[in-house]
Design an enzyme around this catalytic site. Structure first.
Site, PDB file in Angstrom:
ATOM      1  N   THR A 254      40.876 -30.359  51.931  1.00 51.41           N
ATOM      2  CA  THR A 254      41.622 -29.108  52.049  1.00 51.41           C
ATOM      3  C   THR A 254      40.808 -27.973  51.433  1.00 51.41           C
ATOM      4  O   THR A 254      40.288 -28.103  50.326  1.00 51.41           O
ATOM      5  CB  THR A 254      42.982 -29.226  51.352  1.00 51.41           C
ATOM      6  OG1 THR A 254      43.674 -30.359  51.855  1.00 51.41           O
ATOM      7  CG2 THR A 254      43.826 -27.989  51.604  1.00 51.41           C
TER       8      THR A 254
ATOM      9  N   GLU B 175      44.196 -32.692  57.439  1.00 53.03           N
ATOM     10  CA  GLU B 175      44.974 -33.921  57.343  1.00 53.03           C
ATOM     11  C   GLU B 175      46.424 -33.603  57.002  1.00 53.03           C
ATOM     12  O   GLU B 175      46.716 -32.640  56.303  1.00 53.03           O
ATOM     13  CB  GLU B 175      44.393 -34.837  56.260  1.00 53.03           C
ATOM     14  CG  GLU B 175      43.166 -35.600  56.695  1.00 53.03           C
ATOM     15  CD  GLU B 175      43.451 -36.594  57.806  1.00 53.03           C
ATOM     16  OE1 GLU B 175      44.616 -36.973  57.993  1.00 53.03           O
ATOM     17  OE2 GLU B 175      42.503 -36.974  58.498  1.00 53.03           O
ATOM     18  N   PHE B 176      47.313 -34.461  57.492  1.00 53.16           N
ATOM     19  CA  PHE B 176      48.748 -34.317  57.206  1.00 53.16           C
ATOM     20  C   PHE B 176      49.287 -35.689  56.812  1.00 53.16           C
ATOM     21  O   PHE B 176      50.067 -36.295  57.536  1.00 53.16           O
ATOM     22  CB  PHE B 176      49.485 -33.753  58.421  1.00 53.16           C
ATOM     23  CG  PHE B 176      48.889 -32.470  58.934  1.00 53.16           C
ATOM     24  CD1 PHE B 176      49.208 -31.265  58.333  1.00 53.16           C
ATOM     25  CD2 PHE B 176      47.988 -32.473  59.984  1.00 53.16           C
ATOM     26  CE1 PHE B 176      48.655 -30.076  58.783  1.00 53.16           C
ATOM     27  CE2 PHE B 176      47.427 -31.295  60.450  1.00 53.16           C
ATOM     28  CZ  PHE B 176      47.765 -30.086  59.845  1.00 53.16           C
TER      29      PHE B 176
ATOM     30  N   GLU C 205      51.122 -39.682  50.579  1.00 50.03           N
ATOM     31  CA  GLU C 205      50.609 -40.687  49.656  1.00 50.03           C
ATOM     32  C   GLU C 205      51.399 -41.975  49.823  1.00 50.03           C
ATOM     33  O   GLU C 205      52.627 -41.961  49.867  1.00 50.03           O
ATOM     34  CB  GLU C 205      50.703 -40.177  48.224  1.00 50.03           C
ATOM     35  CG  GLU C 205      49.786 -38.998  47.953  1.00 50.03           C
ATOM     36  CD  GLU C 205      49.981 -38.419  46.572  1.00 50.03           C
ATOM     37  OE1 GLU C 205      50.803 -38.966  45.817  1.00 50.03           O
ATOM     38  OE2 GLU C 205      49.332 -37.419  46.254  1.00 50.03           O
TER      39      GLU C 205
ATOM     40  N   LYS D 166      47.032 -25.969  57.836  1.00 48.15           N
ATOM     41  CA  LYS D 166      47.151 -26.920  56.731  1.00 48.15           C
ATOM     42  C   LYS D 166      47.934 -26.332  55.564  1.00 48.15           C
ATOM     43  O   LYS D 166      48.904 -26.930  55.063  1.00 48.15           O
ATOM     44  CB  LYS D 166      45.747 -27.321  56.263  1.00 48.15           C
ATOM     45  CG  LYS D 166      45.693 -28.121  54.969  1.00 48.15           C
ATOM     46  CD  LYS D 166      46.334 -29.479  55.105  1.00 48.15           C
ATOM     47  CE  LYS D 166      46.124 -30.288  53.826  1.00 48.15           C
ATOM     48  NZ  LYS D 166      46.711 -31.627  53.924  1.00 48.15           N
TER      49      LYS D 166
ATOM     50  N   ASN E 258      51.933 -27.312  54.407  1.00 46.88           N
ATOM     51  CA  ASN E 258      52.282 -27.879  53.114  1.00 46.88           C
ATOM     52  C   ASN E 258      53.153 -26.929  52.294  1.00 46.88           C
ATOM     53  O   ASN E 258      54.029 -27.372  51.531  1.00 46.88           O
ATOM     54  CB  ASN E 258      51.020 -28.253  52.335  1.00 46.88           C
ATOM     55  CG  ASN E 258      50.515 -29.628  52.715  1.00 46.88           C
ATOM     56  OD1 ASN E 258      51.168 -30.349  53.467  1.00 46.88           O
ATOM     57  ND2 ASN E 258      49.352 -30.004  52.205  1.00 46.88           N
TER      58      ASN E 258
ATOM     59  N   CYS F 255      48.711 -32.687  46.825  1.00 50.83           N
ATOM     60  CA  CYS F 255      48.560 -31.619  47.820  1.00 50.83           C
ATOM     61  C   CYS F 255      49.454 -30.398  47.593  1.00 50.83           C
ATOM     62  O   CYS F 255      48.964 -29.277  47.529  1.00 50.83           O
ATOM     63  CB  CYS F 255      48.809 -32.177  49.220  1.00 50.83           C
ATOM     64  SG  CYS F 255      47.559 -33.369  49.753  1.00 50.83           S
TER      65      CYS F 255
ATOM     66  N   LYS G  10      48.749 -27.666  44.643  1.00 49.02           N
ATOM     67  CA  LYS G  10      47.510 -26.895  44.767  1.00 49.02           C
ATOM     68  C   LYS G  10      47.464 -26.093  46.063  1.00 49.02           C
ATOM     69  O   LYS G  10      46.922 -24.980  46.099  1.00 49.02           O
ATOM     70  CB  LYS G  10      46.286 -27.817  44.665  1.00 49.02           C
ATOM     71  CG  LYS G  10      46.017 -28.742  45.826  1.00 49.02           C
ATOM     72  CD  LYS G  10      44.833 -29.665  45.531  1.00 49.02           C
ATOM     73  CE  LYS G  10      44.478 -30.546  46.728  1.00 49.02           C
ATOM     74  NZ  LYS G  10      43.776 -29.827  47.776  1.00 49.02           N
ATOM     75  N   ASP G  11      48.051 -26.619  47.124  1.00 47.77           N
ATOM     76  CA  ASP G  11      48.007 -25.908  48.402  1.00 47.77           C
ATOM     77  C   ASP G  11      48.870 -24.651  48.376  1.00 47.77           C
ATOM     78  O   ASP G  11      48.503 -23.614  48.949  1.00 47.77           O
ATOM     79  CB  ASP G  11      48.458 -26.829  49.539  1.00 47.77           C
ATOM     80  CG  ASP G  11      47.425 -27.906  49.842  1.00 47.77           C
ATOM     81  OD1 ASP G  11      46.410 -27.964  49.132  1.00 47.77           O
ATOM     82  OD2 ASP G  11      47.642 -28.693  50.789  1.00 47.77           O
TER      83      ASP G  11
ATOM     84  N   ARG H  81      49.181 -38.100  40.164  1.00 43.85           N
ATOM     85  CA  ARG H  81      48.510 -36.813  39.989  1.00 43.85           C
ATOM     86  C   ARG H  81      49.482 -35.663  40.263  1.00 43.85           C
ATOM     87  O   ARG H  81      50.126 -35.626  41.299  1.00 43.85           O
ATOM     88  CB  ARG H  81      47.308 -36.685  40.938  1.00 43.85           C
ATOM     89  CG  ARG H  81      46.141 -37.576  40.602  1.00 43.85           C
ATOM     90  CD  ARG H  81      45.004 -37.387  41.579  1.00 43.85           C
ATOM     91  NE  ARG H  81      45.379 -37.754  42.939  1.00 43.85           N
ATOM     92  CZ  ARG H  81      44.562 -37.666  43.994  1.00 43.85           C
ATOM     93  NH1 ARG H  81      43.337 -37.203  43.836  1.00 43.85           N
ATOM     94  NH2 ARG H  81      44.967 -38.028  45.191  1.00 43.85           N
TER      95      ARG H  81
END
Length: 464
Positions: free
Chosen positions: A188, A211-212, A215, A273, A277, A329, A332-333, A390
């Site tokens: 990303t 990517e989508f 986890e 992306k 998100n 993701c 941070k996104d 995380r």
């Protein structure tokens, strides 16, 4: 089972109106957004736009491998994104998975997943994969047709942007060792990054494919993709054909009969992306604030959510209250998208980020109102079926509780050490339950049945 009726201030709910309004306005926006910025194709239908004939003919071919024959592909990074793509592509191609951590490499070569993902574990053990993990750059890069970059891009608070240093290092080494290879960025990245990096390295063989993945379900989401998106230079036929070829490689590995393929320009793919998100984060924040409202007003949030989600335009997915969105993701996104909005009028993106902090404050305050001497944290992972914690929201909740002078202990069988940060880990569940006045669980598990009188959770559906 749920802790109710605490006298919590309404101060933290200021973002509620903005998030609620955005939820409905975005549905309307998506229904009218123009589509000329990208090319679309599916297995079941052919677009009327004649300029997309190359895309449609290839995607709709009866022979799914007619356009993209077997390739040598190098995937750099053995995290969720990297290993999921390596396994997917290794079904029909020669794949080398490159990583700097020898332990991960050895595990993959012994058909063991380095993290919890049931599909990856199954495919490694039972499928005939042409997959070799290695720490040798020369071996991995030599003669590769595609080099897929799947290295981490953590958010740098000081720079107010993703740290893309690992991506640039891989690109530099790829060009040095194999200048003819097509480099596909899967990591990303900020909006505008791909075009800038193409100019920096004076290399037109760099494309971006977001990517989508979830986890714990990374390979599953590749086997059954919602869509395949590749950012390329739409004004250049060679770039478009390369992008389509890579999309076909992904499609060949999937188990889904009909897969939508979108070729877009670079910044558009990067935006898809981050906006995707951020929308998911907004949806989490929306239902969390709904739950906060119900808690403060002594209402049954499940009843309200059931009624709201009965509307087909809203749906019953991604609606289970939690301690806040987390994972690698979403946090941070959303921050990166907010940074990309600098100088652009906005209220909603900032509200999403703020709402998540408000929720964690509310959860910590709700727990402290119980006046426990010791709070037990039941597992750190953000979701069930995953061992990744995380940026898990419960970690921030732990810190907020601890800052109030309350002792915090942790039960998590996935942890091998005796401490996590400064918190003691109790490895026996019965001992953990006895030591805890309140047991905090982001997601409910049957092991908690015996301690319902101590349990604090906002999980109303017993799922993610």
């Amino acid at each position: 089972m749920f802790v109710k009726n605490w006298d919590i201030s309404l101060k933290g709910l200021s973002a509620l109106k903005k998030v609620f309004a955005f939820f409905f306005s975005l549905v309307i926006l998506l229904s009218v957004v123009p589509t000329k910025a990208f090319a679309t194709a599916t297995d079941d239908s052919i677009t009327d736009n004649s300029s997309l004939s190359v895309v449609n003919e290839c995607i709709n071919s009866n022979d799914s491998t007619s356009y993209s024959a077997s390739k040598k592909i190098t995937v750099v990074g053995l995290g969720f994104v990297g290993l999921a793509n390596a396994v997917l592509l290794a079904q029909h191609n020669e794949v080398y998975a490159l990583d700097i951590v020898k332990e991960k490499v050895d595990m993959v070569n012994h058909k063991i997943s380095p993290f919890v993902d049931s599909e990856i574990s199954f495919y490694l053990k039972n499928k005939d994969l042409n997959l070799t993990a290695t720490t040798d750059e020369s071996l991995a890069y030599k003669n590769a047709d595609y080099i897929v970059v799947a290295t981490p891009t953590d958010y740098d608070i000081e720079k107010n942007s993703f740290d893309t240093s690992t991506v640039e290092k891989v690109i530099s080494r790829s060009i040095e060792l194999n200048p003819k290879a097509t480099i596909v960025i899967k990591s990303t990245i900020p909006i505008g990054y791909t075009q800038k990096i193409r100019e920096k390295f004076n290399n037109k063989n760099i494309i971006f494919s977001p990517e989508f993945l979830r986890e714990g379900k990374a390979l599953y989401d590749n086997l059954y993709p919602s869509r395949i998106i590749v950012g390329c230079d739409l004004s250049n036929e060679e770039s478009k054909n390369t992008a389509l070829d890579f999309a076909q490689l992904l499609k060949n590995g999937s188990n889904k009969k009909s897969v939508s393929v979108l070729l877009t320009d670079f910044s558009e793919a990067e935006s898809i992306k981050l906006f995707s998100n951020s929308y998911l984060a907004m949806r989490v924040a929306y239902f969390n604030e709904l739950d906060t409202y119900c808690e403060i007003n002594d209402m049954n949030s499940k009843q309200v959510i059931d009624g709201v989600c009965a509307d087909e335009r809203i749906g019953s997915h991604y609606n289970n209250p939690s301690f806040g969105y987390g994972g690698y993701c979403l946090p941070k996104d959303t921050k990166q998208l907010l940074a990309n909005f600098q100088g652009i009028p906005n209220n909603i993106i900032q509200s999403i980020v703020s709402a998540n902090e408000t929720r964690k404050d509310f959860i910590a305050n709700s727990i402290s109102k119980k006046q426990p001497k010791t709070v037990g944290i039941y597992k750190l992972a953000m979701k069930s079926g995953s061992d990744n914690f995380r940026q898990s929201a419960i970690i921030d909740v732990m810190k907020k509780i601890s800052d109030k002078g309350i002792k915090v202990v942790v039960y998590d069988p996935s942890l091998k050490s005796d401490k996590f940060l400064d918190y003691a880990i109790i490895k026996d569940f019965d001992e953990f339950a006895k030591a805890s006045d309140v047991i905090v669980a982001n997601r409910y598990e049957t092991q908690l049945n015996s301690v319902e009188d101590k349990l604090f959770t906002r999980d109303v559906y017993f799922r993610d």
